[in-house]
Design a protein around this motif. Structure first.
Motif, PDB file in Angstrom:
ATOM      1  N   ILE A 167      27.191  26.421  40.657  1.00 45.07           N
ATOM      2  CA  ILE A 167      27.226  25.394  41.698  1.00 45.07           C
ATOM      3  C   ILE A 167      26.811  24.032  41.166  1.00 45.07           C
ATOM      4  O   ILE A 167      26.729  23.069  41.925  1.00 45.07           O
ATOM      5  CB  ILE A 167      26.317  25.779  42.891  1.00 45.07           C
ATOM      6  N   GLY A 168      26.528  23.910  39.873  1.00 43.78           N
ATOM      7  CA  GLY A 168      26.118  22.612  39.366  1.00 43.78           C
ATOM      8  C   GLY A 168      26.217  22.553  37.854  1.00 43.78           C
ATOM      9  O   GLY A 168      26.742  23.463  37.214  1.00 43.78           O
ATOM     10  N   LEU A 175      29.130  20.034  48.377  1.00 42.93           N
ATOM     11  CA  LEU A 175      29.666  21.174  47.647  1.00 42.93           C
ATOM     12  C   LEU A 175      29.918  22.335  48.607  1.00 42.93           C
ATOM     13  O   LEU A 175      29.076  22.637  49.462  1.00 42.93           O
ATOM     14  CB  LEU A 175      28.685  21.597  46.554  1.00 42.93           C
ATOM     15  N   VAL A 191      22.486  19.749  42.574  1.00 41.31           N
ATOM     16  CA  VAL A 191      23.716  20.170  43.248  1.00 41.31           C
ATOM     17  C   VAL A 191      24.287  18.973  43.994  1.00 41.31           C
ATOM     18  O   VAL A 191      23.591  18.303  44.758  1.00 41.31           O
ATOM     19  CB  VAL A 191      23.437  21.328  44.223  1.00 41.31           C
TER      20      VAL A 191
END
Length: 206
Positions: free
Chosen positions: A146-147, A159, A155
């Protein structure tokens, strides 16, 4: 002219058009909606009307709304909505908006609240792909990375992640108005509209 009417979604069915083709339609009980307040530029700074839909017992109306309906000499309504108009002085309290006003309309926009799905993962909510389902895989329904690493070390906003799904305002535009039943206050709109059965929807001229 009031270009919006409130209604209740009854469900879906199908009808045949003039070419004997099956058309999927949503049946909506639209109106009648009574004008319960008129706003003009002289009094409020803009032109609009307030329309009410649905029956409700007087004992279930709170005191502020009961006084509002009494002041304008109209019957209490379960749902209220404000609609902008070109000239508020052309309308008065007690006027009724019905499906007959939409007789010459070819398409409408339907606004409603989508069905609530609760907390859902990324696969159902955002249509993410599944991970490998081979031996040893532990990433079958996980969102994945996620990052980034050292930069930006956070993050990013917006998202796509797991979270609450549905139960939000949805507008479906340019739906064909297939048929109108003036006697039963019904509208047959091509395709699906947001919400479940008996959900409140707003129909406006496209």
């Amino acid at each position: 002219m009031v270009t919006t009417i409130l209604g209740r979604k009854i469900g879906m069915t199908q009808v045949w058009d003039e070419n004997d083709n099956i058309v999927p339609v949503t049946v909506i009980q639209a109106g009648p909606c009574t004008v319960s307040q008129v706003k003009t530029k002289a009094t409020d700074g803009y032109d609009a009307v307030q329309i009410g839909f649905g029956d409700i017992k007087a004992k279930h109306v709170n005191k502020p709304l009961a006084g509002h309906f009494k002041a304008h000499n109209v019957e209490p309504a379960r749902y209220l909505a404000e609609v902008r108009v070109e000239n508020g002085e052309d309308h008065k309290c007690g006027d009724v908006v019905t499906v007959k006003d939409f007789a010459d309309v070819a398409a409408v926009d339907v606004i409603g609240t989508s069905k609530g799905k609760g907390f859902q993962g990324t696969i159902k909510r955002w249509n993410f792909s599944c991970g490998p389902k081979a031996h040893g895989s532990r990433n079958q329904r996980e969102p994945g990375s996620i990052g980034q690493c050292s930069y930006p070390a956070r993050v990013r906003k917006g998202l796509h992640m797991a979270g609450h799904m549905g139960d939000e305002r949805v507008t479906v535009k340019n739906l064909k108005l297939v048929r109108i039943d003036e006697e039963q206050n019904l509208m047959l709109v091509k395709g699906a509209v947001p919400g479940g059965k008996n959900a409140l929807v707003s129909i406006r001229m496209a």
